[in-house]
Design a protein around this motif. Structure first.
Motif, PDB file in Angstrom:
ATOM      1  N   PHE A  87      12.707   8.165   3.246  1.00 33.96           N
ATOM      2  CA  PHE A  87      12.801   6.993   4.223  1.00 33.96           C
ATOM      3  C   PHE A  87      13.156   5.791   3.395  1.00 33.96           C
ATOM      4  N   GLU A  88      14.061   5.091   3.689  1.00 36.62           N
ATOM      5  CA  GLU A  88      14.426   3.846   2.672  1.00 36.62           C
ATOM      6  C   GLU A  88      14.908   2.577   3.455  1.00 36.62           C
ATOM      7  N   ASP A  89      14.650   1.573   3.057  1.00 32.95           N
ATOM      8  CA  ASP A  89      15.130   0.401   3.599  1.00 32.95           C
ATOM      9  C   ASP A  89      14.519   0.228   5.312  1.00 32.95           C
ATOM     10  N   ILE A  90      13.432   0.407   5.350  1.00 36.45           N
ATOM     11  CA  ILE A  90      12.807   0.232   6.685  1.00 36.45           C
ATOM     12  C   ILE A  90      11.984  -1.070   7.001  1.00 36.45           C
ATOM     13  N   THR A  91      12.007  -1.605   7.989  1.00 39.20           N
ATOM     14  CA  THR A  91      11.291  -3.037   8.329  1.00 39.20           C
ATOM     15  C   THR A  91      10.328  -2.605   9.730  1.00 39.20           C
ATOM     16  N   MET A  92       9.096  -2.811   9.287  1.00 39.32           N
ATOM     17  CA  MET A  92       7.832  -2.577  10.243  1.00 39.32           C
ATOM     18  C   MET A  92       7.674  -3.950  10.742  1.00 39.32           C
ATOM     19  N   ASN A  93       7.113  -3.781  12.074  1.00 41.58           N
ATOM     20  CA  ASN A  93       6.477  -5.213  12.728  1.00 41.58           C
ATOM     21  C   ASN A  93       5.570  -4.711  13.610  1.00 41.58           C
ATOM     22  N   ASN A  94       4.203  -4.964  13.549  1.00 38.15           N
ATOM     23  CA  ASN A  94       3.209  -4.601  14.159  1.00 38.15           C
ATOM     24  C   ASN A  94       3.041  -3.353  14.324  1.00 38.15           C
ATOM     25  N   VAL A  95       3.122  -2.502  13.458  1.00 41.31           N
ATOM     26  CA  VAL A  95       2.985  -1.013  13.338  1.00 41.31           C
ATOM     27  C   VAL A  95       1.588  -0.405  12.802  1.00 41.31           C
ATOM     28  N   SER A  96       1.221   0.420  13.543  1.00 40.30           N
ATOM     29  CA  SER A  96      -0.244   1.098  13.279  1.00 40.30           C
ATOM     30  C   SER A  96       0.375   2.097  12.091  1.00 40.30           C
ATOM     31  N   ARG A  97      -0.361   2.520  11.012  1.00 40.48           N
ATOM     32  CA  ARG A  97      -0.285   3.722  10.326  1.00 40.48           C
ATOM     33  C   ARG A  97       1.426   3.483   9.806  1.00 40.48           C
ATOM     34  N   PRO A  98       1.931   2.508   9.147  1.00 41.30           N
ATOM     35  CA  PRO A  98       3.398   2.545   8.984  1.00 41.30           C
ATOM     36  C   PRO A  98       3.848   3.639   7.822  1.00 41.30           C
ATOM     37  N   ILE A  99       3.046   4.133   6.951  1.00 43.89           N
ATOM     38  CA  ILE A  99       3.471   5.317   6.261  1.00 43.89           C
ATOM     39  C   ILE A  99       2.368   6.238   6.470  1.00 43.89           C
ATOM     40  N   PHE A 133       9.140   7.307  -0.123  1.00 43.90           N
ATOM     41  CA  PHE A 133       9.183   6.090   0.790  1.00 43.90           C
ATOM     42  C   PHE A 133       9.520   4.935  -0.083  1.00 43.90           C
ATOM     43  N   ARG A 134      10.968   4.318   0.314  1.00 47.61           N
ATOM     44  CA  ARG A 134      11.389   3.345  -0.595  1.00 47.61           C
ATOM     45  C   ARG A 134      11.809   2.246   0.164  1.00 47.61           C
ATOM     46  N   ARG A 135      11.604   0.830  -0.185  1.00 43.63           N
ATOM     47  CA  ARG A 135      11.712  -0.335   0.298  1.00 43.63           C
ATOM     48  C   ARG A 135      11.183  -0.346   1.721  1.00 43.63           C
ATOM     49  N   VAL A 136       9.972  -0.104   1.903  1.00 43.40           N
ATOM     50  CA  VAL A 136       9.385  -0.280   3.193  1.00 43.40           C
ATOM     51  C   VAL A 136       8.651  -1.731   3.441  1.00 43.40           C
ATOM     52  N   THR A 137       9.125  -2.550   4.405  1.00 47.41           N
ATOM     53  CA  THR A 137       8.626  -3.825   4.265  1.00 47.41           C
ATOM     54  C   THR A 137       7.947  -3.991   5.782  1.00 47.41           C
ATOM     55  N   GLY A 138       7.125  -5.312   6.004  1.00 44.92           N
ATOM     56  CA  GLY A 138       6.788  -5.713   7.237  1.00 44.92           C
ATOM     57  C   GLY A 138       5.488  -5.618   7.422  1.00 44.92           C
ATOM     58  N   THR A 139       4.883  -5.560   8.631  1.00 46.78           N
ATOM     59  CA  THR A 139       3.468  -5.659   8.815  1.00 46.78           C
ATOM     60  C   THR A 139       2.817  -4.529   9.607  1.00 46.78           C
ATOM     61  N   THR A 140       1.494  -4.665   9.310  1.00 49.42           N
ATOM     62  CA  THR A 140       0.616  -3.385  10.058  1.00 49.42           C
ATOM     63  C   THR A 140      -0.535  -4.080  10.843  1.00 49.42           C
ATOM     64  N   ASN A 141      -0.788  -3.479  11.914  1.00 48.50           N
ATOM     65  CA  ASN A 141      -1.997  -3.665  12.666  1.00 48.50           C
ATOM     66  C   ASN A 141      -3.415  -3.043  12.260  1.00 48.50           C
ATOM     67  N   THR A 142      -3.551  -2.236  11.192  1.00 54.97           N
ATOM     68  CA  THR A 142      -4.275  -1.335  10.886  1.00 54.97           C
ATOM     69  C   THR A 142      -4.799  -1.708   9.437  1.00 54.97           C
ATOM     70  N   PRO A 143      -5.815  -1.486   9.027  1.00 52.74           N
ATOM     71  CA  PRO A 143      -6.286  -1.885   7.588  1.00 52.74           C
ATOM     72  C   PRO A 143      -5.709  -0.977   6.663  1.00 52.74           C
TER      73      PRO A 143
END
Length: 399
Positions: free
Chosen positions: A297-309, A335-345
């Protein structure tokens, strides 16, 4: 002047060649010429579609089945091969297809099925509407949680070579698109949507299929945007917009005996937003032995995701589950270059089997932050996993 005349002659020669080719083989089979009608019943239109397909399939030269402008209520239909010509007839959906709302119409697993075809081309600007709302709200589905076997909108079986492009699919009763036992497929520019709370409405599901490329697809459903099942080999997924839903998943794996391995999955350049998971590998506890390997998984943008990886080898959405460990062996995962935001700790969860620990899991340049501006600290959680981390690591890695 001589050059201009030569160019003109060349153009005329091309036109003559094109017209000759059309005259000698290309033929359009319009379903309305076989009594399909926007005013027709689902049963009558199914018969008309079948008759048009059978004529196209038996034609010994290039053929295209056309569903023109208009809205056609149509019951279950199978576009079955093998056909006389190779490649098989193309299918162009320009109008809108609507499935019957009632589940009583369906005795099989799918609404529209393509089976045993070569070099299938399916395209058009049309809409494929599964009208799933009544099925999702059905008492049997909701109260007994039996939503797993609702009919799929489009099912592809034994397709050797195919291009599926430019269609809109919405509100499938079950999976929107399903590939089984197929090879060398390209899927692009689809728009797939269903409400976020619709059960088991995966956007695209793949199993026992190899050499499939899925690109430039928008998926918004109530389940996995893309799910990669047993027997999937050499799967490339790129430029997907996914959300809401359950993210992009390898699995679930290990539910049945004698499942084939998953080998060679690459997911890249995707955006995932408002999903309950981001990038996931999931296997059932107590599973028979199999493997999932060479997954990137590479070059993925996350936005308001629970459990991104997440790797979850304790996946069990039902109430009664065994306490035996999964025997699906997971190894060589990046898992390579995964960026963005999570809504869980807990942004990174790697929960692997005690009997088959995950091997060679690589975290490279992970940069995830809590979705709000408060000081919530995000963390990682690891169990039975061996691997390494490199580059930027936020949260701190646990491998």
């Amino acid at each position: 002047m001589a050059l201009k005349m030569a160019t003109t002659l060349e153009c005329l020669a091309c036109l003559v060649s094109f017209l000759a080719g059309y005259a000698h083989g290309d033929k359009v089979f319009d379903v309305t010429k076989y009594a399909a009608s926007p005013d027709g019943s689902a049963e009558d239109n199914s018969k008309a579609f079948s008759n048009a397909w059978n004529a196209a399939c038996q034609y010994n030269r290039s053929a295209t089945l056309v569903i023109p402008k208009g809205t056609f209520l149509v019951g279950p239909i199978v576009f079955k091969g093998p056909c006389v010509s190779n490649p098989s007839p193309s299918v162009q959906i320009i109008g809108q297809l609507k499935a019957p709302s009632s589940l009583a119409t369906f005795s099989g697993p799918s609404w529209i099925e393509f089976n045993d075809l070569h070099e299938l081309v399916l395209n058009g600007s049309g809409i494929v509407d599964g009208q799933g709302a009544d099925a999702w709200n059905n008492k049997t589905c909701n109260k007994e949680k039996k939503c797993k076997n609702l009919p799929m909108s489009m099912r592809f079986i034994n397709i050797v070579g195919g291009q599926i492009t430019d269609l809109t699919l919405r509100d499938s009763k079950g999976f929107h698109v399903d590939f089984q036992q197929s090879t060398s497929i390209t899927v692009s520019h689809l728009n797939i949507s269903a409400p976020g709370d619709s059960p088991n409405t995966d956007g695209i599901h793949i199993s026992r299929t190899q050499n499939i490329n899925i690109t430039n697809v928008f998926i918004s459903t109530g389940d996995d945007c893309i799910s990669i099942g047993p027997g999937s080999i050499n799967v490339t997924i790129s430029d997907i917009t996914c959300g809401p839903g359950h993210g992009i998943s390898v699995g679930s794996l290990g539910k049945y005996q004698n499942e084939k391995n998953v080998v060679g999955v690459k997911v890249k350049n995707c955006t995932v937003f408002d999903t309950t998971n981001g990038l996931r590998i999931k296997t059932w506890p107590g599973s028979p032995p199999s493997e999932a390997s060479n997954i990137t998984f590479e070059d993925i943008t996350m936005n308001n995701v629970s459990r991104p990886i997440i790797i979850d080898q304790f996946y069990c959405p039902i109430h009664q589950c065994t306490d035996q460990p999964s025997r699906v062996r997971i190894h060589d995962v990046v898992f390579r270059r995964v960026t963005g935001t999570t809504n869980t700790p807990v942004a990174v969860t790697l929960s692997c089997s005690s009997s088959m620990p995950c091997k060679n899991v690589q975290l490279q340049d992970i940069d995830l932050n809590f979705v709000s501006s408060n000081a919530t600290k995000i963390t990682s959680s690891c169990l039975n996993v061996e691997g390494e981390a490199s580059g930027t690591q936020n949260p701190n890695p646990c491998v």
